[in-house]
Structures are given as structure tokens and as C-alpha cells.
Design an enzyme around this catalytic site. Sequence first.
Site, PDB file in Angstrom:
ATOM      1  N   TYR A 161       0.844  -1.198   0.000  1.00 29.90           N
ATOM      2  CA  TYR A 161       0.000   0.000   0.000  1.00 29.90           C
ATOM      3  C   TYR A 161       0.881   1.249   0.000  1.00 29.90           C
ATOM      4  O   TYR A 161       0.617   2.214  -0.735  1.00 29.90           O
ATOM      5  CB  TYR A 161      -0.910  -0.024   1.219  1.00 29.90           C
ATOM      6  CG  TYR A 161      -1.776   1.199   1.410  1.00 29.90           C
ATOM      7  CD1 TYR A 161      -2.904   1.397   0.623  1.00 29.90           C
ATOM      8  CD2 TYR A 161      -1.479   2.131   2.408  1.00 29.90           C
ATOM      9  CE1 TYR A 161      -3.719   2.511   0.818  1.00 29.90           C
ATOM     10  CE2 TYR A 161      -2.283   3.240   2.604  1.00 29.90           C
ATOM     11  CZ  TYR A 161      -3.402   3.428   1.806  1.00 29.90           C
ATOM     12  OH  TYR A 161      -4.197   4.541   1.987  1.00 29.90           O
ATOM     13  N   LYS A 165       1.081   4.405  -2.756  1.00 27.91           N
ATOM     14  CA  LYS A 165       0.863   5.800  -2.376  1.00 27.91           C
ATOM     15  C   LYS A 165       2.100   6.664  -2.625  1.00 27.91           C
ATOM     16  O   LYS A 165       1.974   7.848  -2.950  1.00 27.91           O
ATOM     17  CB  LYS A 165       0.433   5.885  -0.912  1.00 27.91           C
ATOM     18  CG  LYS A 165      -0.961   5.326  -0.652  1.00 27.91           C
ATOM     19  CD  LYS A 165      -2.024   6.059  -1.477  1.00 27.91           C
ATOM     20  CE  LYS A 165      -3.422   5.600  -1.163  1.00 27.91           C
ATOM     21  NZ  LYS A 165      -4.458   6.351  -1.930  1.00 27.91           N
TER      22      LYS A 165
END
Length: 255
Positions: A161, A165
Site C-alpha cells: 500500500y 501511495k
Amino acid sequence: MGIRVSKQVKMASNSRFAGKTALVTGAGKGIGKGVAEALLKHGARVIALDIVEEYLQSLKKKYPEITTVQVNLGDWKATKQAIESLPTVDLLVNNAGVLKMCSILETTEEDINLLLDVNLKAYLNVAQVVARKLIAEKRSGTFVNVASIAANKPLEQRGAYCISKQGVQMLTEALACELGPHGIRVNGINPGIINTDMIEALGEKRIRLATERTPLRRLGEVCDVVDAILFLLGDESSYMNGHSLVLDGGLLKNL
């Protein structure tokens, strides 16, 4: 510790964004819904995009003037076709995202593909289509990409994740450099732990620890992020370009 219900976004109706068409992805709930509602109240023509038809129907019932688009952002071709069919967009908020809790060693190809397809590639895909239309019509525009403090620091059980990002943050900078000469500003926002349904995946222990480590001693609320996004979209930030604004109550300082 229970998850607090987000405060309702309360803004007086005005013409701050009158005459502007705004596209918000992931607008069915959470931050995206808050942004869509706020832009509408500030005079923009709002296009709300989400994968869940039920969320869009609920939004349309409450705000009949909103245009809704149901599409899976993980599908590059379908997304491109959907965005190309829309009117020219002046204000773009790339907000849709998914969170997958898993260690780097346990991350599967399916996991990383999902995270990159939705959290990163879709942002590029949507921005490309919107920017090309603006450039062809010689119109200015303003984009905001919603990332996370996961772009600033690796977080436990969220390695993949974090990668997605961090990619969003670099995409923001790259778009700002290329689109700036065309009068298109691109900035990002990196929220900390915001009180939405997504944080349930963290579990009560992580939420409690994050709250305790945040100098302001509270979770962020949807309205906190909405206000910051409106600032980045508005004339008040007219000389900001390529910047990712951290909005975390000071949490990064204590991690």
C-alpha cells in the site's frame, strides 16, 4: 475503542466554484463523498464516480443535480472510455483507493496488481484524459491527488500500500511539471488516520496507538480533509504546484 462517526461536512452555499465542472473519484462514501457534497454546495457541477452503484444511487437521491458514473477504476479501458464520454473537467479530485493489509513477504501478485491498478494507475489514466481535453481547449484546471502518509513512511503490514501511495506522490510531481505550462496545477494531499470505514481494517489496537501518538490526540475527520482539498482546488493556493500536503495532526513526527 469504538470508531467515532465522522462529523458532517457543513459549509454555506456560495459560488466559490461556480461555472466549474468537478470530477471526484471514489465519491460514494468517505472523503470522496464529502468532497463531492462540498463542491456542490460551493457552486460546482459535480460528477461523482464510484464502483458501487448503490452508493451512487444514494448520492443521486440526495442530490439529483449530481452526475454519477459507475465504473471499476481497476479496468483501464473501461475507465478511459467513461472519462472520455464526460464533459471537460476543470477540477479533478483523484480520491478512490483500496487498502490491503499484508506484509511485504506475504504480498501476492494479485494484491500488488489491485493496489497499483486502483491506487496509482487509475490516477494517471483519469488525469491523462482530463488533461488532454483541457489542453485541446486551451483551458486551465486544477487537480488534487489523494495519497496518504503511507507515501512518507513505511507502515507495518502495509508495505505494498505504501508503494502505491508513494507512486501517487511522484505522479503528482510529474504531472505538475508537465501540465504547469498549460495552466493546469496539480497538488496532492497525504492524510493520516482519517475516521472513515477504511480504517476498520487497521483494527482497534492500531487505531488506538495512532490516536495516542498523534499530538492532537484525535483521529482526522472527513471535514478536515475536505477543507484542505478545497484549499488546494481554490484560488487561495494559486501558486502551489507539485506539492503534497501532509494532514496528519502531527502523527508522522511521532512515528
